[in-house]
Structures are given as C-alpha cells and as structure tokens.
Design a protein around this motif. Structure first.
Motif, PDB file in Angstrom:
ATOM      1  N   GLU A  44      -0.031 -18.181  -1.497  1.00 58.97           N
ATOM      2  CA  GLU A  44       1.173 -17.848  -2.238  1.00 58.97           C
ATOM      3  C   GLU A  44       2.201 -17.192  -1.318  1.00 58.97           C
ATOM      4  OE1 GLU A  44      -0.727 -17.073  -6.692  1.00 58.97           O
ATOM      5  OE2 GLU A  44       0.304 -15.464  -5.625  1.00 58.97           O
ATOM      6  N   ARG A  45       3.459 -17.278  -1.736  1.00 58.85           N
ATOM      7  CA  ARG A  45       4.509 -16.613  -1.000  1.00 58.85           C
ATOM      8  C   ARG A  45       4.324 -15.102  -1.121  1.00 58.85           C
ATOM      9  NH1 ARG A  45      10.455 -19.090  -1.534  1.00 58.85           N
ATOM     10  NH2 ARG A  45       9.113 -20.888  -1.149  1.00 58.85           N
ATOM     11  N   GLU A  46       4.428 -14.395   0.002  1.00 53.74           N
ATOM     12  CA  GLU A  46       4.238 -12.958  -0.017  1.00 53.74           C
ATOM     13  C   GLU A  46       5.430 -12.262   0.621  1.00 53.74           C
ATOM     14  OE1 GLU A  46       0.947 -11.532   2.272  1.00 53.74           O
ATOM     15  OE2 GLU A  46       1.573 -12.545   4.103  1.00 53.74           O
ATOM     16  N   ALA A  47       5.730 -11.079   0.096  1.00 54.11           N
ATOM     17  CA  ALA A  47       6.844 -10.290   0.613  1.00 54.11           C
ATOM     18  C   ALA A  47       6.473  -9.667   1.940  1.00 54.11           C
ATOM     19  CB  ALA A  47       7.230  -9.218  -0.392  1.00 54.11           C
ATOM     20  N   VAL A  48       7.463  -9.585   2.810  1.00 56.10           N
ATOM     21  CA  VAL A  48       7.271  -8.994   4.127  1.00 56.10           C
ATOM     22  C   VAL A  48       8.063  -7.692   4.251  1.00 56.10           C
ATOM     23  CG1 VAL A  48       7.649  -9.320   6.599  1.00 56.10           C
ATOM     24  CG2 VAL A  48       6.842 -11.234   5.195  1.00 56.10           C
ATOM     25  N   SER A  49       9.340  -7.749   3.902  1.00 58.34           N
ATOM     26  CA  SER A  49      10.195  -6.591   4.088  1.00 58.34           C
ATOM     27  C   SER A  49      11.458  -6.744   3.266  1.00 58.34           C
ATOM     28  CB  SER A  49      10.551  -6.441   5.572  1.00 58.34           C
ATOM     29  OG  SER A  49      11.313  -5.272   5.806  1.00 58.34           O
ATOM     30  N   CYS A  50      12.133  -5.614   3.028  1.00 62.81           N
ATOM     31  CA  CYS A  50      13.383  -5.641   2.275  1.00 62.81           C
ATOM     32  C   CYS A  50      14.296  -4.546   2.808  1.00 62.81           C
ATOM     33  CB  CYS A  50      13.117  -5.436   0.794  1.00 62.81           C
ATOM     34  SG  CYS A  50      14.562  -5.644  -0.266  1.00 62.81           S
ATOM     35  N   ILE A  51      15.604  -4.798   2.757  1.00 58.70           N
ATOM     36  CA  ILE A  51      16.576  -3.817   3.219  1.00 58.70           C
ATOM     37  C   ILE A  51      17.692  -3.718   2.187  1.00 58.70           C
ATOM     38  CG2 ILE A  51      17.863  -5.532   4.581  1.00 58.70           C
ATOM     39  CD1 ILE A  51      18.319  -3.252   6.664  1.00 58.70           C
ATOM     40  N   SER A  52      18.166  -2.499   1.953  1.00 56.36           N
ATOM     41  CA  SER A  52      19.249  -2.309   1.004  1.00 56.36           C
ATOM     42  C   SER A  52      20.571  -2.723   1.630  1.00 56.36           C
ATOM     43  CB  SER A  52      19.307  -0.843   0.560  1.00 56.36           C
ATOM     44  OG  SER A  52      19.547  -0.001   1.675  1.00 56.36           O
ATOM     45  N   SER A  53      21.610  -2.786   0.802  1.00 58.58           N
ATOM     46  CA  SER A  53      22.887  -3.325   1.265  1.00 58.58           C
ATOM     47  C   SER A  53      23.496  -2.513   2.392  1.00 58.58           C
ATOM     48  CB  SER A  53      23.863  -3.411   0.094  1.00 58.58           C
ATOM     49  OG  SER A  53      24.065  -2.122  -0.469  1.00 58.58           O
ATOM     50  N   ALA A  54      23.337  -1.200   2.344  1.00 59.28           N
ATOM     51  CA  ALA A  54      23.947  -0.342   3.358  1.00 59.28           C
ATOM     52  C   ALA A  54      22.953   0.081   4.426  1.00 59.28           C
ATOM     53  CB  ALA A  54      24.535   0.902   2.687  1.00 59.28           C
ATOM     54  N   SER A  55      21.807  -0.601   4.470  1.00 61.42           N
ATOM     55  CA  SER A  55      20.759  -0.315   5.468  1.00 61.42           C
ATOM     56  C   SER A  55      20.152   1.064   5.308  1.00 61.42           C
ATOM     57  CB  SER A  55      21.291  -0.446   6.902  1.00 61.42           C
ATOM     58  OG  SER A  55      21.836  -1.716   7.125  1.00 61.42           O
ATOM     59  N   SER A  56      20.411   1.704   4.175  1.00 61.95           N
ATOM     60  CA  SER A  56      19.902   3.056   3.986  1.00 61.95           C
ATOM     61  C   SER A  56      18.406   3.094   3.754  1.00 61.95           C
ATOM     62  CB  SER A  56      20.606   3.715   2.793  1.00 61.95           C
ATOM     63  OG  SER A  56      21.991   3.729   2.976  1.00 61.95           O
ATOM     64  N   PHE A  57      17.892   2.024   3.171  1.00 58.00           N
ATOM     65  CA  PHE A  57      16.484   1.996   2.799  1.00 58.00           C
ATOM     66  C   PHE A  57      15.851   0.677   3.216  1.00 58.00           C
ATOM     67  CE2 PHE A  57      16.636   5.879   0.477  1.00 58.00           C
ATOM     68  CZ  PHE A  57      17.896   5.932  -0.084  1.00 58.00           C
ATOM     69  N   THR A  58      14.580   0.791   3.597  1.00 59.68           N
ATOM     70  CA  THR A  58      13.812  -0.389   3.933  1.00 59.68           C
ATOM     71  C   THR A  58      12.413  -0.267   3.331  1.00 59.68           C
ATOM     72  OG1 THR A  58      13.069   0.608   6.015  1.00 59.68           O
ATOM     73  CG2 THR A  58      15.025  -0.810   6.115  1.00 59.68           C
ATOM     74  N   GLU A  59      11.792  -1.401   3.124  1.00 65.80           N
ATOM     75  CA  GLU A  59      10.416  -1.470   2.653  1.00 65.80           C
ATOM     76  C   GLU A  59       9.670  -2.485   3.506  1.00 65.80           C
ATOM     77  OE1 GLU A  59      10.407   1.170  -0.833  1.00 65.80           O
ATOM     78  OE2 GLU A  59       8.873   0.278   0.465  1.00 65.80           O
ATOM     79  N   TYR A  60       8.372  -2.230   3.695  1.00 67.33           N
ATOM     80  CA  TYR A  60       7.547  -3.149   4.459  1.00 67.33           C
ATOM     81  C   TYR A  60       6.215  -3.342   3.748  1.00 67.33           C
ATOM     82  CZ  TYR A  60      10.798  -2.344   8.299  1.00 67.33           C
ATOM     83  OH  TYR A  60      11.930  -2.276   9.076  1.00 67.33           O
ATOM     84  N   ALA A  61       5.708  -4.545   3.826  1.00 63.29           N
ATOM     85  CA  ALA A  61       4.358  -4.804   3.351  1.00 63.29           C
ATOM     86  C   ALA A  61       3.366  -4.194   4.335  1.00 63.29           C
ATOM     87  CB  ALA A  61       4.131  -6.307   3.237  1.00 63.29           C
ATOM     88  N   ASP A  62       2.244  -3.749   3.830  1.00 64.20           N
ATOM     89  CA  ASP A  62       1.263  -3.069   4.688  1.00 64.20           C
ATOM     90  C   ASP A  62       0.863  -3.872   5.922  1.00 64.20           C
ATOM     91  OD1 ASP A  62      -0.546  -1.342   2.004  1.00 64.20           O
ATOM     92  OD2 ASP A  62       1.284  -0.830   3.098  1.00 64.20           O
ATOM     93  N   PRO A  63       0.650  -5.182   5.819  1.00 66.52           N
ATOM     94  CA  PRO A  63       0.187  -5.930   7.009  1.00 66.52           C
ATOM     95  C   PRO A  63       1.172  -5.929   8.179  1.00 66.52           C
ATOM     96  CG  PRO A  63      -0.229  -7.185   5.019  1.00 66.52           C
ATOM     97  CD  PRO A  63       0.662  -6.052   4.635  1.00 66.52           C
ATOM     98  N   VAL A  64       2.442  -5.618   7.918  1.00 60.30           N
ATOM     99  CA  VAL A  64       3.435  -5.698   8.991  1.00 60.30           C
ATOM    100  C   VAL A  64       4.000  -4.346   9.390  1.00 60.30           C
ATOM    101  CG1 VAL A  64       4.042  -8.015   8.191  1.00 60.30           C
ATOM    102  CG2 VAL A  64       5.483  -6.068   7.541  1.00 60.30           C
ATOM    103  N   LYS A  65       3.602  -3.288   8.701  1.00 62.29           N
ATOM    104  CA  LYS A  65       4.130  -1.960   9.014  1.00 62.29           C
ATOM    105  C   LYS A  65       3.808  -1.590  10.459  1.00 62.29           C
ATOM    106  CE  LYS A  65       4.207   0.174   4.434  1.00 62.29           C
ATOM    107  NZ  LYS A  65       3.589   1.161   3.517  1.00 62.29           N
ATOM    108  N   GLY A  66       4.837  -1.089  11.141  1.00 60.65           N
ATOM    109  CA  GLY A  66       4.656  -0.702  12.539  1.00 60.65           C
ATOM    110  C   GLY A  66       4.844  -1.839  13.524  1.00 60.65           C
ATOM    111  N   ARG A  67       4.900  -3.076  13.035  1.00 61.93           N
ATOM    112  CA  ARG A  67       5.077  -4.222  13.925  1.00 61.93           C
ATOM    113  C   ARG A  67       6.400  -4.942  13.681  1.00 61.93           C
ATOM    114  NH1 ARG A  67       1.873  -8.525  13.539  1.00 61.93           N
ATOM    115  NH2 ARG A  67       1.392  -8.248  11.315  1.00 61.93           N
ATOM    116  N   PHE A  68       6.871  -4.960  12.459  1.00 65.66           N
ATOM    117  CA  PHE A  68       8.103  -5.656  12.103  1.00 65.66           C
ATOM    118  C   PHE A  68       9.196  -4.627  11.797  1.00 65.66           C
ATOM    119  CE2 PHE A  68       6.210  -9.874  10.264  1.00 65.66           C
ATOM    120  CZ  PHE A  68       5.448 -10.016  11.408  1.00 65.66           C
ATOM    121  N   ALA A  69      10.427  -5.025  12.063  1.00 66.51           N
ATOM    122  CA  ALA A  69      11.568  -4.171  11.748  1.00 66.51           C
ATOM    123  C   ALA A  69      12.686  -5.021  11.172  1.00 66.51           C
ATOM    124  CB  ALA A  69      12.046  -3.434  12.989  1.00 66.51           C
TER     125      ALA A  69
END
Length: 127
Positions: A44-69
């Motif tokens: 299935e399609r899985e989420a990797v990361s998300c960023i808010s419009s003003a770059s103030s907030f980001t989210e990462y899926a656990d498998p990519v934390k610390g490796r993806f930006a």
C-alpha cells in the motif's frame, strides 16, 4: 490546470543519497501543506513526510526519521525530499501530494487528506 511534477528519482546503491523535487504547475504551492508518499510493489501507499506551508512544521514516518529531510522553496514553487543513507527497503515510487490547507493535517499519513497528486518518480536502492 493544477499539476504536481516529481523528479530526481533513480537507481542508487545502499547507503547513498538522492534528492527528490516536487514542482507545482498552474498553481502556487505557497498555501498548501505538501507530503511525500511512497509505494513499493505489492504494498500500500505509505506516508513518508509532510511540511506545512510556511515550513514551520514537519512530520516524518518512523522508518525515515533521521535519514530524510523535507524542505520547500516557495519562491521556486518546489518541495524537496532529501534522502540519505538509503536502504533497499526505501525502494518504490515516490509521490508528492498537496493538501488544500496550510497546516499539516492531524492525520497527515492518510492519502485522503490530499487533494492533488503527482505521477510519481521511481527510486530504486540496490544492495
């Protein structure tokens, strides 16, 4: 016509890096939260990361934390995903998606939160 176009995918070795780009066409991405998803064959399609419009907030899926930006350049109407220390399990088609809101959705990992989708770019990591 609103479009998202991904680029930057390719074939790399285990441990190498790639930077994906998502460009908005026909509309400004400035006001939208943007996410990256991926889909491996047979999964299935899985989420990797998300960023808010003003770059103030980001989210990462656990498998990519610390490796993806994730980052964005609103002047260039582009959202980036810098992927480092890539692993074979990161292989898949990577999609960017835009939500019709600037803040990150509470359930940002759900595809239903996003209104616009790109066609995807293939990332293959060989061992």
């Amino acid at each position: 016509q609103f479009q998202l176009v991904e680029s930057g995918g390719g074939l790399v070795q285990d441990g190498e890096s790639l930077r994906l780009a998502c460009v908005g066409s026909g509309f400004s991405l400035d006001y939208y939260a943007v996410a990256w998803f991926r889909q491996a064959p047979g999964k299935e399609r899985e989420a990797v990361s998300c960023i808010s419009s003003a770059s103030s907030f980001t989210e990462y899926a656990d498998p990519v934390k610390g490796r993806f930006a994730i980052s964005r350049d609103n002047a260039e109407n582009t959202v980036y995903l810098q992927m480092s220390s890539l692993k074979p399990e990161d292989t898949g088609v990577y999609y960017c998606a835009a939500a019709i809101r600037g803040s990150i959705p509470d359930t940002w990992w759900l595809p239903v939160e996003y209104h616009y989708w790109g066609q995807g770019t293939q990332v293959t990591v060989s061992s």
